[in-house]
Enzyme design. Structure first.
Site, PDB file in Angstrom:
ATOM      1  N   HIS B  12       0.806  -1.225   0.000  1.00 28.41           N
ATOM      2  CA  HIS B  12       0.000   0.000   0.000  1.00 28.41           C
ATOM      3  C   HIS B  12       0.844   1.282   0.000  1.00 28.41           C
ATOM      4  O   HIS B  12       0.476   2.283   0.609  1.00 28.41           O
ATOM      5  CB  HIS B  12      -1.035  -0.020   1.130  1.00 28.41           C
ATOM      6  CG  HIS B  12      -0.467  -0.072   2.516  1.00 28.41           C
ATOM      7  ND1 HIS B  12      -1.134  -0.647   3.573  1.00 28.41           N
ATOM      8  CD2 HIS B  12       0.680   0.403   3.032  1.00 28.41           C
ATOM      9  CE1 HIS B  12      -0.404  -0.517   4.668  1.00 28.41           C
ATOM     10  NE2 HIS B  12       0.693   0.116   4.371  1.00 28.41           N
ATOM     11  N   HIS B  59      -1.524   5.232   9.282  1.00 33.94           N
ATOM     12  CA  HIS B  59      -0.165   5.788   9.388  1.00 33.94           C
ATOM     13  C   HIS B  59      -0.224   7.154  10.052  1.00 33.94           C
ATOM     14  O   HIS B  59       0.021   8.170   9.420  1.00 33.94           O
ATOM     15  CB  HIS B  59       0.463   5.919   8.005  1.00 33.94           C
ATOM     16  CG  HIS B  59       0.510   4.625   7.258  1.00 33.94           C
ATOM     17  ND1 HIS B  59      -0.580   4.104   6.599  1.00 33.94           N
ATOM     18  CD2 HIS B  59       1.509   3.741   7.064  1.00 33.94           C
ATOM     19  CE1 HIS B  59      -0.244   2.952   6.042  1.00 33.94           C
ATOM     20  NE2 HIS B  59       1.008   2.711   6.307  1.00 33.94           N
ATOM     21  N   HIS B 193      10.607  -3.338   3.425  1.00 28.17           N
ATOM     22  CA  HIS B 193      10.959  -1.920   3.322  1.00 28.17           C
ATOM     23  C   HIS B 193      11.373  -1.367   4.676  1.00 28.17           C
ATOM     24  O   HIS B 193      10.895  -1.814   5.711  1.00 28.17           O
ATOM     25  CB  HIS B 193       9.840  -1.065   2.717  1.00 28.17           C
ATOM     26  CG  HIS B 193       8.576  -0.919   3.524  1.00 28.17           C
ATOM     27  ND1 HIS B 193       7.819  -1.974   3.961  1.00 28.17           N
ATOM     28  CD2 HIS B 193       7.917   0.193   3.951  1.00 28.17           C
ATOM     29  CE1 HIS B 193       6.751  -1.525   4.607  1.00 28.17           C
ATOM     30  NE2 HIS B 193       6.789  -0.208   4.635  1.00 28.17           N
ATOM     31  N   GLU B 240       4.979  -4.789   8.842  1.00 28.09           N
ATOM     32  CA  GLU B 240       3.594  -4.659   8.346  1.00 28.09           C
ATOM     33  C   GLU B 240       3.052  -5.964   7.772  1.00 28.09           C
ATOM     34  O   GLU B 240       1.851  -6.150   7.693  1.00 28.09           O
ATOM     35  CB  GLU B 240       3.543  -3.626   7.207  1.00 28.09           C
ATOM     36  CG  GLU B 240       3.564  -2.199   7.652  1.00 28.09           C
ATOM     37  CD  GLU B 240       3.309  -1.227   6.494  1.00 28.09           C
ATOM     38  OE1 GLU B 240       3.038  -0.077   6.791  1.00 28.09           O
ATOM     39  OE2 GLU B 240       3.386  -1.607   5.300  1.00 28.09           O
TER      40      GLU B 240
HETATM   41 FE   LIG Z   1       1.991   0.941   5.722  1.00 22.84          FE
END
Ligand SMILES: [Fe+2]
Lengths: 133, 280
Positions: B12, B59, B193, B240
């Site tokens: 996302h 977030h 990431h 995540e």
């Molecule tokens: Fe995220």
């Protein structure tokens, strides 16, 4: 009480946003959160120091915000999803902020990403970074 | 009876939303990303789900550091796209499904998963980017959505095992809903990431491939992976990926992988996508 060691403390170049950092950085993060509102962004830009008076941060935290020390903010309890809002207020893309945190120029950083990103080899443990020095 | 017919895993990355919103999706850099979803868009348009449950994380948008629910379900009639610092994304308001969402909340709570109930919640790129990737740039979303937010911002997030078991509880809830509904569940975020600190930019394609393989073939093994391993191997924010295990837990032991896509990078992140058909 001595500080407990955490098993993620030996990951290099990483500030894990745990409960301790969250508590420490509460006001940095709430300051960043306030920047979600356009009127607050304008007020902050008009007079940064004055705007920051609304948030009871430590002198060090305040300084790291004013000087845009992106890693230092994280070290002092800021969280990246929050500090990213400061980057956005400055008109920076997220990749520009990421590049600054790694000490690379944006071009170097963008190239590293296009080449497949930072390889995990040599980047899993702090000891691997220390050996490189 | 309602039934979960498929699970969808999807990154996302906010830059994907920005590329779409700014009309950059024709640039070669972004074509590489978007082209990976063309077949999936055709697939979902043909399948026509009645409702999608989208597991995502906020977030620092709807939740700041004031309140950090570990699991929160959106039970509202609609969810407005949030201003994440650049003005809200120009995407349609997300319609909810309050009846099914409340049913899931009740059923899960009685099943000992104490979900936080959100009757008003703005949604950020964590939810709207995967919807764009699967449904395209639309004037109106094709079906109601039930957002399920997972805390992955403040450590620790729920364990992979907890996420997997929540998926099972969601499935039980869906299957006890009397109306005939074709339901799909999305797990979003990831893949590898790190966007914070001097180690930012870490990508581990090997880890990601194993994760996708495991998701299809041996998810129980993945549920044993500890947070520190995700963070060390797949980047601090790679954790995540536990959210994909909620999706996987809602499916059969054995599923059919009908689609997979992986590319590096989108901005700072590896993009992964998988579709698992649950009707086998
Ligand atoms: Fe995220």
């Amino acid at each position: 009480m001595t500080k407990a060691t955490k098993e993620y403390d030996n990951i290099p170049g990483t500030f894990v946003f745990d409960a301790e950092r969250s508590r420490q950085g509460y006001h940095i993060n709430m300051f960043c959160m306030s920047l979600l509102k356009a009127e607050n962004r304008a007020e902050f830009k008009a007079n940064e120091a004055k705007y920051l008076d609304k948030f009871p941060m430590t002198a060090e935290q305040r300084d790291s915000v004013l000087k845009r020390q992106w890693n230092r903010m994280l070290e002092l309890g800021g969280n990246i999803y929050f500090t990213a809002k400061l980057g956005a207020t400055d008109g920076l893309s997220f990749q520009q902020v990421a590049a600054m945190m790694t000490g690379k120029t944006q071009e170097e950083y963008a190239k590293m990403m296009l080449d497949g990103g930072r390889n995990p080899d040599g980047n899993r443990y702090k000891s691997e970074w220390e050996n490189k020095k | 009876m309602a039934k979960i017919v498929a699970g969808i895993g999807c990154s996302h990355v906010p830059a994907i939303g920005a590329a779409l919103d700014l009309g950059k999706n024709g640039e070669p850099y972004w074509v590489r990303v978007f082209s990976g979803f063309e077949e999936s868009q055709k697939w979902i348009a043909k399948e026509k789900p009645d409702v999608c449950i989208v597991v995502f994380n906020d977030h620092a948008t709807a939740f700041s550091v004031e309140m950090i629910p570990t699991f929160a379900i959106g039970c509202a009639a609609e969810f407005a796209p949030a201003d994440e610092g650049w003005g809200p994304r120009p995407v349609p308001v997300v319609p909810g499904h309050p009846e099914l969402a409340n049913h899931i909340a009740q059923s899960c709570i009685l099943d000992e998963f104490d979900l936080t109930i959100c009757n008003k919640m703005e949604v950020d790129h964590g939810l709207t980017v995967p919807m764009n990737l699967l449904f395209g740039k639309v004037d109106k979303w094709p079906c109601p959505i039930i957002p399920l937010a997972v805390n992955v911002v403040q450590f620790p997030p729920p364990t992979g095992n907890r996420c997997f078991n929540l998926g099972k509880a969601i499935r039980k809830a869906v299957e006890s809903y009397p109306e005939d509904l074709k339901v799909m569940i999305f797990g979003t975020g990831g893949m590898s990431h790190q966007i914070s600190g001097p180690r930012a930019g870490l990508i581990n394609s090997h880890f990601d491939k194993n994760f996708l393989d495991g998701l299809t073939g041996d998810p129980v093994a993945l549920t044993k992976m500890r947070h520190v391993e995700y963070m060390r191997e797949a980047g601090a924010e790679g954790v995540e990926m536990v959210m994909w295990l909620v999706m996987r837990g809602a499916l059969n032991e054995s599923v059919k992988e009908v689609r997979r896509f992986y590319t590096v990078p989108a901005s700072n992140t590896a993009v992964g996508h998988i579709i698992l058909d649950n009707r086998v």
